[in-house]
Design a protein around this motif. Structure first.
Motif, PDB file in Angstrom:
ATOM      1  N   UNK A   1       0.839  -1.207   0.000  1.00 15.86           N
ATOM      2  CA  UNK A   1       0.000   0.000   0.000  1.00 15.86           C
ATOM      3  C   UNK A   1       0.870   1.251   0.000  1.00 15.86           C
ATOM      4  N   UNK A   2       1.897   1.254   0.841  1.00 20.20           N
ATOM      5  CA  UNK A   2       2.794   2.401   0.892  1.00 20.20           C
ATOM      6  C   UNK A   2       3.590   2.550  -0.400  1.00 20.20           C
ATOM      7  N   UNK A   3       3.984   1.438  -0.994  1.00 21.14           N
ATOM      8  CA  UNK A   3       4.738   1.507  -2.248  1.00 21.14           C
ATOM      9  C   UNK A   3       3.884   2.123  -3.354  1.00 21.14           C
ATOM     10  N   UNK A   4       2.630   1.719  -3.420  1.00 24.34           N
ATOM     11  CA  UNK A   4       1.735   2.299  -4.440  1.00 24.34           C
ATOM     12  C   UNK A   4       1.544   3.790  -4.206  1.00 24.34           C
ATOM     13  N   UNK A   5       1.416   4.165  -2.931  1.00 21.10           N
ATOM     14  CA  UNK A   5       1.285   5.583  -2.604  1.00 21.10           C
ATOM     15  C   UNK A   5       2.549   6.337  -3.023  1.00 21.10           C
ATOM     16  N   UNK A   6       3.697   5.782  -2.715  1.00 22.74           N
ATOM     17  CA  UNK A   6       4.961   6.444  -3.047  1.00 22.74           C
ATOM     18  C   UNK A   6       5.097   6.660  -4.550  1.00 22.74           C
ATOM     19  N   UNK A   7       4.664   5.680  -5.341  1.00 23.07           N
ATOM     20  CA  UNK A   7       4.813   5.805  -6.797  1.00 23.07           C
ATOM     21  C   UNK A   7       3.969   6.949  -7.355  1.00 23.07           C
ATOM     22  N   UNK A   8       2.879   7.273  -6.694  1.00 31.57           N
ATOM     23  CA  UNK A   8       2.029   8.372  -7.162  1.00 31.57           C
ATOM     24  C   UNK A   8       2.720   9.721  -7.025  1.00 31.57           C
ATOM     25  N   UNK A   9       3.773   9.767  -6.215  1.00 33.38           N
ATOM     26  CA  UNK A   9       4.473  11.030  -5.967  1.00 33.38           C
ATOM     27  C   UNK A   9       5.949  10.930  -6.365  1.00 33.38           C
TER      28      UNK A   9
END
Length: 337
Positions: free
Chosen positions: A151-159
């Motif tokens: 979940x955090x990795x997907x969030x990080x990729x958005x930014x």
């Protein structure tokens, strides 16, 4: 006369968000909020820690959580990052990558996305105010489920193009294998984020090897236990995988008995790239500059070797190539002066 280390341009690649807080700021915020701090964070600061056993790690985490609890307002986040960047500038650091797990603040600041956006905005403001480049590393927690890490990795990729520079994995490496988090790191790498997991601090050389083999690490947070394996040091040198070495932290947590026992020179002489870091100055009592002072005074690095340490910190950062070129030229000028 020795060249002044605070004028040496350098990059700081291993600094945790809460742990970057000034001790004076912790005391001030706690007083404002009527929060009682334990003696270890007040008159007995910096605390005496030893995290090589379960009780010691629990105490370290407890103090860290208490410190985190004073960051309650958005203004506190802006202040923390502004002061962190000011402290970097005062020590000659021109690029900072600060590591944060948004999960630790999500309930306070409106969820994971809102928390990360807050941190990124504060980092941007701090960078503009101090002329210190600031990147944000989103870090997953080894003690939580690998699905949380995804979940955090997907969030990080958005930014990935908005200030997030890397994806990390922190907390007690004895609690979970690095390979359990390979899915999250694949997500992050596909977006071009640097893979910067912790390894080789509380666990041995195998912990570092697993970060390399299973997570395709670009840098290793700490990594000092790689010195236990000549073959592993050779691999790190051949593949140019940097270790973010934090000597004061290693002593503070009991990984090394004294600063001289941290194998900084052994790794350096083996060709392993090194980026010196402070880890958590709030709990260990020393920021980045004292790590360079140790290189000179304890590890016996010449000024030419210290300049190379600074170059390595810059080369293995996520700073833009044009900025790296500028900083590397400034290191050469420091050495030539």
């Amino acid at each position: 006369m020795a060249r002044p280390l605070d004028q040496l341009p350098k990059a700081h690649l291993h600094l945790h968000f809460t742990g970057s807080m000034r001790h004076t700021t912790l005391l001030e915020l706690a007083q404002e909020q009527g929060l009682h701090l334990p003696d270890a964070l007040v008159q007995d600061w910096p605390p005496k820690l030893r995290a090589t056993d379960e009780r010691g790690w629990f105490r370290f985490q407890r103090l860290y959580d208490i410190a985190r609890s004073v960051l309650r307002r958005e203004s506190d986040v802006y202040r923390l990052l502004r002061e962190a960047a000011q402290d970097e500038a005062a020590e000659g650091s021109r690029w900072l990558e600060i590591q944060v797990d948004p999960s630790g603040y999500a309930q306070r600041f409106g969820g994971l996305t809102a928390t990360l956006e807050l941190v990124l905005d504060a980092a941007g403001q701090a960078a503009r105010a101090t002329n210190v480049g600031v990147g944000v590393v989103v870090a997953a927690n080894r003690t939580r489920h690998p699905l949380d890490a995804k979940t955090l990795a997907r969030l990080a990729t958005q930014y990935a193009d908005k200030g997030v520079t890397g994806f990390g994995l922190s907390n007690d490496e004895r609690r979970a294998r690095a390979r359990d988090f390979d899915g999250a790191f694949r997500i992050a790498r596909r977006a071009g984020l640097l893979a910067v997991p912790h390894g080789g601090e509380l666990s041995g050389a195998a912990s570092v090897a697993e970060c390399v083999d299973d997570l395709a690490a670009d840098r290793i947070g700490h990594g000092i236990r790689a010195a236990e394996s000549p073959r592993l040091m050779e691999r790190l040198a051949d593949r140019q995988i940097a270790c973010e070495v934090c000597p004061t932290s290693n002593v503070g947590l009991g990984v090394a008995q004294r600063a001289g026992d941290v194998p900084v020179k052994r790794l350096f002489d083996a060709g392993v790239p090194i980026a010196l870091g402070a880890d958590d100055p709030l709990l260990f009592g020393a920021r980045l500059l004292p790590q360079y002072e140790l290189a000179r005074e304890v590890y016996g690095f010449s000024d030419a070797e210290i300049a190379e340490l600074a170059r390595q910190s810059i080369r293995f950062s996520a700073a833009p190539d044009s900025y790296k070129k500028e900083l590397l030229a400034a290191v050469d000028a420091w050495l030539a002066a």
